[in-house]
Design a protein around this motif. Sequence first.
Motif, mmCIF file in Angstrom:
data_model
loop_
_atom_site.group_PDB
_atom_site.id
_atom_site.type_symbol
_atom_site.label_atom_id
_atom_site.label_comp_id
_atom_site.label_asym_id
_atom_site.label_seq_id
_atom_site.Cartn_x
_atom_site.Cartn_y
_atom_site.Cartn_z
ATOM 1 N N GLN A 23 44.969 32.884 60.967
ATOM 2 C CA GLN A 23 45.580 31.555 61.018
ATOM 3 C C GLN A 23 45.622 30.998 62.439
ATOM 4 O O GLN A 23 45.267 29.834 62.656
ATOM 5 C CB GLN A 23 47.004 31.616 60.459
ATOM 6 C CG GLN A 23 47.054 31.898 58.965
ATOM 7 C CD GLN A 23 48.469 32.087 58.477
ATOM 8 O OE1 GLN A 23 49.315 31.232 58.661
ATOM 9 N NE2 GLN A 23 48.739 33.232 57.853
ATOM 10 N N ASP A 40 44.136 28.189 56.857
ATOM 11 C CA ASP A 40 45.437 27.993 56.227
ATOM 12 C C ASP A 40 45.874 29.299 55.565
ATOM 13 O O ASP A 40 45.159 30.301 55.576
ATOM 14 C CB ASP A 40 45.407 26.830 55.231
ATOM 15 C CG ASP A 40 44.409 27.054 54.093
ATOM 16 O OD1 ASP A 40 43.919 28.186 53.937
ATOM 17 O OD2 ASP A 40 44.137 26.090 53.354
ATOM 18 N N LEU A 54 46.306 30.177 52.409
ATOM 19 C CA LEU A 54 45.503 30.626 51.264
ATOM 20 C C LEU A 54 44.220 31.304 51.732
ATOM 21 O O LEU A 54 43.862 32.375 51.243
ATOM 22 C CB LEU A 54 45.182 29.441 50.358
ATOM 23 C CG LEU A 54 44.280 29.752 49.158
ATOM 24 C CD1 LEU A 54 44.941 30.774 48.240
ATOM 25 C CD2 LEU A 54 43.946 28.479 48.397
ATOM 26 N N GLY A 63 44.970 34.676 53.150
ATOM 27 C CA GLY A 63 45.240 35.621 52.070
ATOM 28 C C GLY A 63 43.974 36.081 51.382
ATOM 29 O O GLY A 63 43.822 37.263 51.055
ATOM 30 N N LEU A 64 43.043 35.155 51.155
ATOM 31 C CA LEU A 64 41.774 35.535 50.517
ATOM 32 C C LEU A 64 40.947 36.443 51.420
ATOM 33 O O LEU A 64 40.251 37.342 50.932
ATOM 34 C CB LEU A 64 40.987 34.274 50.146
ATOM 35 C CG LEU A 64 41.578 33.447 49.010
ATOM 36 C CD1 LEU A 64 40.807 32.145 48.836
ATOM 37 C CD2 LEU A 64 41.591 34.235 47.706
#
Length: 197
Positions: A125, A131, A133, A136-137
């Motif tokens: 980030q 971002d 999401l 996280g991916l």
Amino acid sequence: MALVLAVRVIPADSPADSPADSPAGERPARLDVIGLALLGPGFAAVVLGLSQTAEQGGFGAWQVLLPLVAGIVLLIAYAGHARRERPLIDLGLFRSRGFTASVTIMGLGGMGLYAALFALPLYYQQEHGHDVLAAGLLMAPLGLGGSIAMPLAGRLSDRLGARGLATGGALVALLSVYALTRIGPDTPPRCGRPWRH
């Protein structure tokens, strides 16, 4: 989901399985409330104190020292309390070298794993502008690799023994941590391709 599956899948205890009905006539073990009251806040205070060191710039600030000292006092108090008949965690288990070594390895491995789980999303980030999401991916392969490796490690442990497998796993973990020290803001997400914002 785990609670629902546990209720549906795990068989209920029969009256014959009750410790009160055992031949020795033992009473069922009671929850060590005092031990729980000492261990829970003790560990939480130590973690809070250590996490404050980065924000406060060292160990000298009261925001670090107060929870750290309080946590250590609570843990020492638990060590004294654990001499009772049925403590929450039996500290006598640490007399076994094998048990102590396995707990130490699991603790160090957990610190490395959770440090990476905390630091890598922030790296994605803050350094690469992703971002939440997307970060996280990008972390998803870690969970997928763990879900594949855990049953495989169990099978290999049955075949090869735990000692060699633990040694090999520790070496792979050290190499992985070393690889993480080589990344920086200019490190591309894939080898051979420059990063594009």
